[in-house]
Design a protein around this motif. Structure first.
Motif, short mmCIF file in Angstrom:
data_model
loop_
_atom_site.label_atom_id
_atom_site.label_comp_id
_atom_site.label_asym_id
_atom_site.label_seq_id
_atom_site.Cartn_x
_atom_site.Cartn_y
_atom_site.Cartn_z
N VAL A 280 31.81 6.55 16.58
CA VAL A 280 31.50 6.42 15.15
C VAL A 280 31.94 5.04 14.66
O VAL A 280 31.18 4.34 13.97
N ILE A 281 33.13 4.62 15.02
CA ILE A 281 33.63 3.31 14.62
C ILE A 281 32.74 2.20 15.16
O ILE A 281 32.37 1.27 14.44
N ASP B 285 22.38 8.71 10.01
CA ASP B 285 23.65 9.34 9.61
C ASP B 285 23.79 9.52 8.11
O ASP B 285 24.86 9.34 7.53
N VAL B 286 22.70 9.91 7.46
CA VAL B 286 22.71 10.14 6.02
C VAL B 286 23.30 11.51 5.74
O VAL B 286 22.87 12.51 6.30
N SER C 145 30.63 14.74 13.71
CA SER C 145 31.03 15.47 14.91
C SER C 145 30.94 16.99 14.76
O SER C 145 30.60 17.69 15.71
N ASN C 146 31.23 17.50 13.57
CA ASN C 146 31.34 18.94 13.40
C ASN C 146 30.25 19.59 12.56
O ASN C 146 29.99 20.78 12.70
N GLU C 147 29.62 18.83 11.66
CA GLU C 147 28.67 19.45 10.73
C GLU C 147 27.22 19.00 10.93
O GLU C 147 26.31 19.75 10.60
N SER C 148 27.00 17.81 11.43
CA SER C 148 25.62 17.34 11.60
C SER C 148 24.99 18.00 12.82
O SER C 148 25.69 18.41 13.74
#
Length: 138
Positions: free
Chosen positions: A30-31, A73-74, A16-19
């Motif tokens: 995400v879940i 999502d690596v 949410s914040n870094e990718s």
């Protein structure tokens, strides 16, 4: 590979914040994405003193487990990068027997040289593939 062992806070915070590919994604999404992925690979640091485990990396694979897989999502958290952990994670994933399929794909904006070390190549005929972008697509 135990989905129940994943630290959802770490994964959600990074995505949410870094990718660049999932900015603002909700924790619920995400879940749901983890639950519906064929495989999830968690990477952990275990403190040698207190033996506590901390998640430091992640990847997931969407697949029918017969013909096609998609890597997504690596990530390795910043303090743990440049230590060979990304190489270890990708070696583990690309050599996993159940992922020896006809086609294994991914999309990356900045990782072409990294992923090429594991056999990923630009599409032979990108005009062969089509997409339909939905909400949040980049």
């Amino acid at each position: 590979m135990d989905k129940d062992a994943l630290d959802l806070e770490v994964i959600h915070n990074f995505l949410s914040n870094e990718s660049y590919w999932s900015k603002g994604i909700s924790k619920e999404d995400v879940i749901k994405s983890i639950r519906n992925s064929a495989f999830c690979f968690g990477m952990y640091f275990i403190d040698p003193i207190d033996k506590k485990r901390k998640q430091i990396g992640f990847a997931r694979v969407i697949s029918d487990l017969v013909t096609h897989a998609y890597l997504q999502d690596v990530f390795i958290l910043a303090p743990y990068r440049n230590k060979g952990l990304g190489n270890w994670l990708l070696n583990t994933i690309t050599n996993y027997e159940e992922l020896k399929l006809r086609r294994f794909m991914l999309a990356t904006d900045d990782g072409h040289s990294f992923y090429s070390k594991f056999g990923f190549q630009p599409l032979d005929n990108p005009n062969f593939f089509m997409q339909k972008k939905g909400k949040g697509a980049i």
